[in-house]
Scaffold this active site. Structure first.
Site, PDB file in Angstrom:
ATOM      1  N   TYR A 174       0.760  -1.249   0.000  1.00 56.68           N
ATOM      2  CA  TYR A 174       0.000   0.000   0.000  1.00 56.68           C
ATOM      3  C   TYR A 174       0.793   1.302   0.000  1.00 56.68           C
ATOM      4  O   TYR A 174       0.221   2.356  -0.254  1.00 56.68           O
ATOM      5  CB  TYR A 174      -0.997  -0.015   1.175  1.00 56.68           C
ATOM      6  N   PHE A 221     -10.750  -4.346  11.219  1.00 53.59           N
ATOM      7  CA  PHE A 221     -11.816  -4.535  10.228  1.00 53.59           C
ATOM      8  C   PHE A 221     -11.228  -5.108   8.966  1.00 53.59           C
ATOM      9  O   PHE A 221     -10.002  -5.118   8.788  1.00 53.59           O
ATOM     10  CB  PHE A 221     -12.547  -3.212   9.935  1.00 53.59           C
TER      11      PHE A 221
HETATM   12  C1  LIG Z   1      -7.327  -3.785   3.015  1.00 51.96           C
HETATM   13  C2  LIG Z   1      -7.349  -5.234   2.524  1.00 51.96           C
HETATM   14  O1  LIG Z   1      -8.350  -5.704   2.085  1.00 51.96           O
HETATM   15  S1  LIG Z   1      -5.922  -6.130   2.620  1.00 51.96           S
HETATM   16  C3  LIG Z   1      -6.209  -7.532   1.544  1.00 51.96           C
HETATM   17  C4  LIG Z   1      -5.481  -7.362   0.244  1.00 51.96           C
HETATM   18  N1  LIG Z   1      -5.770  -8.537  -0.580  1.00 51.96           N
HETATM   19  C5  LIG Z   1      -4.994  -9.643  -0.605  1.00 51.96           C
HETATM   20  O2  LIG Z   1      -3.938  -9.713   0.025  1.00 51.96           O
HETATM   21  C6  LIG Z   1      -5.526 -10.756  -1.434  1.00 51.96           C
HETATM   22  C7  LIG Z   1      -4.426 -11.398  -2.305  1.00 51.96           C
HETATM   23  N2  LIG Z   1      -3.751 -10.432  -3.165  1.00 51.96           N
HETATM   24  C8  LIG Z   1      -4.377  -9.769  -4.176  1.00 51.96           C
HETATM   25  O3  LIG Z   1      -5.570  -9.886  -4.381  1.00 51.96           O
HETATM   26  C9  LIG Z   1      -3.527  -8.885  -5.044  1.00 51.96           C
HETATM   27  O4  LIG Z   1      -2.230  -9.403  -5.105  1.00 51.96           O
HETATM   28  C10 LIG Z   1      -3.428  -7.418  -4.563  1.00 51.96           C
HETATM   29  C11 LIG Z   1      -4.828  -6.830  -4.435  1.00 51.96           C
HETATM   30  C12 LIG Z   1      -2.736  -7.311  -3.207  1.00 51.96           C
HETATM   31  C13 LIG Z   1      -2.596  -6.616  -5.581  1.00 51.96           C
HETATM   32  O5  LIG Z   1      -3.304  -6.522  -6.803  1.00 51.96           O
HETATM   33  P1  LIG Z   1      -2.555  -6.382  -8.216  1.00 51.96           P
HETATM   34  O6  LIG Z   1      -3.607  -6.115  -9.221  1.00 51.96           O
HETATM   35  O7  LIG Z   1      -1.650  -7.523  -8.405  1.00 51.96           O
HETATM   36  O8  LIG Z   1      -1.696  -5.068  -7.985  1.00 51.96           O
HETATM   37  P2  LIG Z   1      -1.050  -4.204  -9.164  1.00 51.96           P
HETATM   38  O9  LIG Z   1      -0.792  -5.060 -10.339  1.00 51.96           O
HETATM   39  O10 LIG Z   1      -1.847  -2.971  -9.384  1.00 51.96           O
HETATM   40  O11 LIG Z   1       0.325  -3.835  -8.451  1.00 51.96           O
HETATM   41  C14 LIG Z   1       0.870  -2.553  -8.367  1.00 51.96           C
HETATM   42  C15 LIG Z   1       2.293  -2.672  -7.901  1.00 51.96           C
HETATM   43  O12 LIG Z   1       2.319  -3.262  -6.589  1.00 51.96           O
HETATM   44  C16 LIG Z   1       3.107  -4.444  -6.585  1.00 51.96           C
HETATM   45  N3  LIG Z   1       2.405  -5.406  -5.742  1.00 51.96           N
HETATM   46  C17 LIG Z   1       1.067  -5.526  -5.598  1.00 51.96           C
HETATM   47  N4  LIG Z   1       0.770  -6.500  -4.727  1.00 51.96           N
HETATM   48  C18 LIG Z   1       1.953  -6.995  -4.301  1.00 51.96           C
HETATM   49  C19 LIG Z   1       2.282  -8.043  -3.420  1.00 51.96           C
HETATM   50  N5  LIG Z   1       1.326  -8.750  -2.778  1.00 51.96           N
HETATM   51  N6  LIG Z   1       3.605  -8.301  -3.223  1.00 51.96           N
HETATM   52  C20 LIG Z   1       4.558  -7.587  -3.875  1.00 51.96           C
HETATM   53  N7  LIG Z   1       4.273  -6.579  -4.752  1.00 51.96           N
HETATM   54  C21 LIG Z   1       2.986  -6.301  -4.949  1.00 51.96           C
HETATM   55  C22 LIG Z   1       3.132  -4.897  -8.035  1.00 51.96           C
HETATM   56  O13 LIG Z   1       4.244  -5.695  -8.319  1.00 51.96           O
HETATM   57  C23 LIG Z   1       3.151  -3.581  -8.771  1.00 51.96           C
HETATM   58  O14 LIG Z   1       4.477  -3.056  -8.768  1.00 51.96           O
HETATM   59  P3  LIG Z   1       5.019  -2.127  -9.962  1.00 51.96           P
HETATM   60  O15 LIG Z   1       4.125  -0.919  -9.994  1.00 51.96           O
HETATM   61  O16 LIG Z   1       6.408  -1.822  -9.544  1.00 51.96           O
HETATM   62  O17 LIG Z   1       4.877  -2.966 -11.186  1.00 51.96           O
END
Ligand SMILES: CC(=O)SCCNC(=O)CCNC(=O)[C@H](O)C(C)(C)COP(=O)(O)OP(=O)(O)OC[C@H]1O[C@@H](n2cnc3c(N)ncnc32)[C@H](O)[C@@H]1OP(=O)(O)O
Length: 404
Positions: free
Chosen positions: A125, A404
């Site tokens: 984040y 939450f």
């Molecule tokens: C508040 C909450 O609800 S917390 C719960 C969050 N959800 C989860 O953990 C569920 C499992 N994970 C996911 O669903 C997904 O991996 C998410 C939502 C965390 C990330 O979604 P993505 O669509 O993959 O993210 P996106 O592609 O926009 O990534 C943006 C950047 O963040 C990085 N990034 C995103 N998630 C991660 C991660 N888990 N670990 C490492 N890097 C990450 C990407 O590599 C990317 O980097 P860049 O801009 O240098 O290329």
């Protein structure tokens, strides 16, 4: 990135699909009908978004309407962001980035001054402008070793589960807001975290304490029975799930009660403030084990001028801070922070912060001098940072106290 369409999810079928998608990203099955009946009421109009590729839902984010207490006691509108997930076959293709771009702007336009969340991982984040603004500790107390130093001087009474939910909610609302970092709880939070578990199998217990002026605190807990297996004891654990006290006596009474429940080997509490003086409450401080200190609030300042104007500041000479914000450029610029308030200025900044770093320092959890040691604010003088430290320091360790 593939073309994505970000839509507001405003009908029940879309929201249920988004909720199932989110649960899937956490490796849970979709909510059964009985749970969905409760969950559906927690989706607020205009606050849930879906990312679509054609008609295929591939990611989602949403938020609850809440409020955040800031240093000095003011409370600002805050979006409690949750249920963030991207389908496993769509990750790392910019889906969350696209959702964030829309969500952050929509929340700011809707009047939220800040957004907060609890993160599943520490690396997600910051890039979207969130910084760790409060932390909590997880504590385990060996009960047999943990004789309280003080007697219970008020009255602590158990309240039956069916009467307790409205009572503790009313008490929470009367005792809130607490210290900087505490947040408002929305109806759906109570439904999911108290009302439903109290009705169901989770066996929540409720204790309310009172002093001369009536009820002034409550404790919610559950007890996990232990066992003996070939001479090895697995202790019975009393888990404190929520504890709010309006004064020092109520705090000591509620902890004193938890530490005196019979046939319990350990008392465990998740998500407690870093400065809660449990070690001083018991005769043998070595009965108290801190099992974890972890990030709690990830804070995103959505409206930096409003957020800086809302809090109070310590006594120090003014400082001019520059703010950088890639996602909400309307926040960028210089702000003059003085002991009597903060507002925009045309003056040159004395040092420049990214909005996630300002979020981390905003409630006073970390000082600018400490952040400078980790590579931030290259070239900023010690004097400037010391002034900023004094201005932003709070009088209590910030803490949210609501998961939450
Ligand atoms: C508040 C909450 O609800 S917390 C719960 C969050 N959800 C989860 O953990 C569920 C499992 N994970 C996911 O669903 C997904 O991996 C998410 C939502 C965390 C990330 O979604 P993505 O669509 O993959 O993210 P996106 O592609 O926009 O990534 C943006 C950047 O963040 C990085 N990034 C995103 N998630 C991660 C991660 N888990 N670990 C490492 N890097 C990450 C990407 O590599 C990317 O980097 P860049 O801009 O240098 O290329």
């Amino acid at each position: 990135m593939t073309d994505l369409d970000i839509r507001v999810l405003d009908d029940e079928a879309q929201r249920r699909a988004a909720h199932s998608l989110f649960r899937g990203t956490l490796h849970h099955a979709p909510a059964p009908d009985e749970l969905w009946e409760v969950v559906k009421g927690t989706y607020e109009p205009g606050r849930a978004f879906g990312a679509y590729s054609g008609d295929d839902l591939v990611g989602t984010v949403q938020s609850f309407p809440s409020a955040l207490a800031v240093p000095g006691g003011a409370v600002v509108p805050m979006a409690a962001v949750s249920r963030v997930g991207v389908r496993a076959d769509w990750t790392r293709r910019g889906v969350l980035s696209a959702l964030q771009r829309t969500q952050l702007k929509a929340l700011r336009d809707g009047g939220d001054v800040a957004a907060t969340l609890r993160a599943s991982e520490g690396v997600i984040y910051e890039r979207f402008g969130y910084g760790v603004a409060t932390r909590y500790r997880e504590v385990r107390i060996r009960k047999r070793q943990a004789t309280p130093r003080v007697p219970i001087t008020g009255r602590v009474r158990l309240v039956p589960a069916d009467e307790a939910a409205p009572l503790v909610r009313k008490l929470f609302e009367r005792l809130s807001p607490g210290r900087a970092g505490t947040i408002g709880r929305w109806s759906g939070w109570w439904d999911l975290n108290v009302v439903r578990p109290a009705e169901g199998r989770e066996k929540l217990r409720f204790a309310v304490c009172s002093g001369e002026d009536g009820d002034d605190g409550y404790l919610v807990y559950k007890v996990e029975p232990g066992s003996w297996d070939r001479g090895v004891e697995k202790p019975t654990v009393l888990e404190v799930t929520d504890l709010w006290a309006g004064n020092e006596r109520a705090w000591a009474d509620l902890w004193g009660f938890a530490l005196r429940v019979d046939l319990v080997g350990e008392v465990f509490a998740h998500g407690r403030p870093l400065d809660e003086p449990l070690e001083w409450l018991v005769v043998d401080r070595r009965a108290v084990f801190v099992e974890d200190v972890a990030d709690e609030t990830w804070l995103r300042l959505l409206d930096v001028p409003a957020a800086l104007a809302a809090r109070t500041y310590g006594d120090a000479e003014p400082v001019v801070v520059g703010v950088r914000d890639r996602y909400l450029p309307e926040n960028e610029g210089s702000y003059r922070v003085t002991s009597s308030g903060a507002s925009r200025t045309d003056a040159e900044p004395e040092f420049v912060v990214d909005v996630e770093v300002l979020g981390a320092a905003y409630l006073g959890d970390v000082s600018f001098s400490a952040l400078a040691m980790t590579g931030h604010f290259a070239g900023a003088s010690k004097d400037v940072l010391k002034r900023a430290d004094k201005l932003f320091a709070g009088d209590e360790v910030p803490w949210a106290g609501t998961f939450f």
